[in-house]
Design an enzyme around this catalytic site. Structure first.
Site, mmCIF file in Angstrom:
data_model
loop_
_atom_site.group_PDB
_atom_site.id
_atom_site.type_symbol
_atom_site.label_atom_id
_atom_site.label_comp_id
_atom_site.label_asym_id
_atom_site.label_seq_id
_atom_site.Cartn_x
_atom_site.Cartn_y
_atom_site.Cartn_z
ATOM 1 N N HIS A 14 -38.875 10.626 100.040
ATOM 2 C CA HIS A 14 -38.808 10.628 98.563
ATOM 3 C C HIS A 14 -39.311 9.301 97.993
ATOM 4 C CE1 HIS A 14 -37.257 11.303 94.539
ATOM 5 N NE2 HIS A 14 -36.592 10.163 94.621
ATOM 6 N N ARG B 17 -44.360 17.017 99.681
ATOM 7 C CA ARG B 17 -44.532 15.558 99.793
ATOM 8 C C ARG B 17 -44.410 15.209 101.261
ATOM 9 N NH1 ARG B 17 -39.498 13.568 100.664
ATOM 10 N NH2 ARG B 17 -37.965 14.501 99.295
ATOM 11 N N TYR C 41 -32.912 15.234 106.486
ATOM 12 C CA TYR C 41 -32.781 16.560 105.856
ATOM 13 C C TYR C 41 -33.972 17.493 106.076
ATOM 14 C CZ TYR C 41 -35.413 14.055 102.215
ATOM 15 O OH TYR C 41 -36.339 13.305 101.540
#
Ligand SMILES: Cc1ncc(C[n+]2csc(CCOP(=O)(O)OP(=O)(O)O)c2C)c(N)n1
Length: 355
Positions: free
Chosen positions: A246, A242, A255
């Site tokens: 998110h 992706r 992250y």
């Protein structure tokens, strides 16, 4: 098809025909534009939340176009592009993300279940529908989309086991995009691959390049044909990424590194199919960009006005028989006498029920 748009493959699957490849490309161009438009609308506050499909278009269009009309799709929150590709009105898809209603479309019309937010519950729904279809003698296959994180849920394991034992006509398409929000794959599973999880249950399973729309279409089509012929379930692990965070509520820079994202941009699913089709000499994509712009303009206009929402919807569909406290709250909110409409027995609101 590799990242440079060169056909590869060992002959296990046939390359989809030219018209199918063009249909995949068109769906990805439209899907990507839809996704960019919705991401922009979310930043303008027109939607509560939006989980982007960007980067995963090959998985989602390849799966949706492989379905036959009688098959069922069980998508997650991530899979708006799959749902749009299946033919659902784009604005109806956004109803739940705007917070207007649980599901903005009739699941029976296109055979698309409501997009599920609880991870992996849709695996059980898909297996149940598939098994029921078989018991009724119907020629329908259920295809469920799930993420890598969802394969760690107990529901997935029950679904895989039941499907394998009962040879349910179901296809599990795992979009392994490397992360469950901020948790990288190696932190949430010790399995050598996610395809191994299917193999452990006795399910035919394979791992494919999920950014190769031709590979997704070929493997999902084959799995559907096998399931329809009584061959039981298949699990396909599609390796993808992706590109966006998110959701709009996430900061992915916390992250993951930019160079990781850049590496996946090099493996873009849309560009590689364009390169491949252009090399065929018989390919004109100009109309697709115009179509995508038209769809985006329509979404912008229609999302610019608030849908009428009935305050009574807040209280409906909570209990089959509402509690006294809820009936009182409803009466207070709507200024109605308790015992009148507040009994809610007739389910008369303006809400959109599903059959
Ligand atoms: C049962 C359940 N537990 C936790 C969550 C919170 N949650 C939402 S998305 C998500 C990560 C899911 O990752 P993955 O399955 O890989 O799908 P992706 O979002 O990457 O498409 C989590 C833990 C949830 N929605 N449902």
């Amino acid at each position: 098809m590799d990242a440079a748009g060169v056909a590869t493959g060992d002959g296990t699957y046939e390359l989809p025909d030219h018209d199918t490849l063009v249909a995949l490309y068109r769906a990805m161009v439209v899907g990507r534009r839809f996704d960019a438009q919705v991401t922009a609308l979310t930043r303008q506050g027109r939607l509560a939340v939006y989980p982007s499909s960007r980067g995963q278009e090959a998985c989602q269009t390849g799966t949706a176009l492989a379905l036959r009309p009688q098959d069922w799709l069980f998508p997650t929150y991530r899979d708006c592009v799959a749902v749009v590709t299946r033919g659902v009105d784009p604005v109806d898809v956004l109803v739940s993300f705007r917070g207007d209603w649980h599901c903005g479309y009739d699941p029976y019309e296109h055979r698309v279940a409501p997009q599920c937010t609880p991870l992996a519950t849709n695996t059980l729904h898909a297996v149940g529908v598939a098994h029921a279809a078989r018991l009724r003698g119907e020629d329908a296959v259920a295809v469920v989309l799930l993420g890598d994180g969802a394969t760690s849920e107990g529901d997935t394991h029950e679904a895989l086991n039941f499907a394998a034992v009962w040879k349910a006509p179901v296809v599990f398409v795992v979009q392994n995009n490397g992360y469950a929000i901020s948790v990288p794959l190696h932190r949430q599973t010790a399995a050598p691959s996610l395809a191994h999880k299917g193999i452990g249950y006795g399910i035919r399973s394979e791992q494919i390049d999920g950014n190769d729309a031709a590979a997704v279409y070929a493997t999902v089509s084959s799995a559907i044909a096998s399931a329809a012929a009584g061959g039981g379930p298949t699990l396909i692990e599609a390796l993808t990424y992706r590109i966006e965070a998110h959701t709009n509520a996430d900061d992915a820079s916390r992250y993951r590194q930019d160079d990781e994202v850049a590496g996946w941009l090099e493996r873009d699913p849309v560009r590689r199919l364009a390169v491949f089709l252009s090399s065929s000499g018989d390919f004109d994509a100009t109309g697709f960009d115009a179509e995508a712009e038209g769809l985006a303009a329509g979404v912008r206009t229609r999302m610019g006005t608030d849908a009428p929402v009935s305050p009574s919807d807040l209280f409906e569909y909570v209990y089959a028989r509402p509690t006294a406290a809820l009936a009182r709250q409803r009466a207070d909110a709507l200024d109605l006498p308790v015992g009148g409409r507040a009994t809610m027995d007739g389910h008369e609101p303006g809400g959109r029920g599903i059959r």
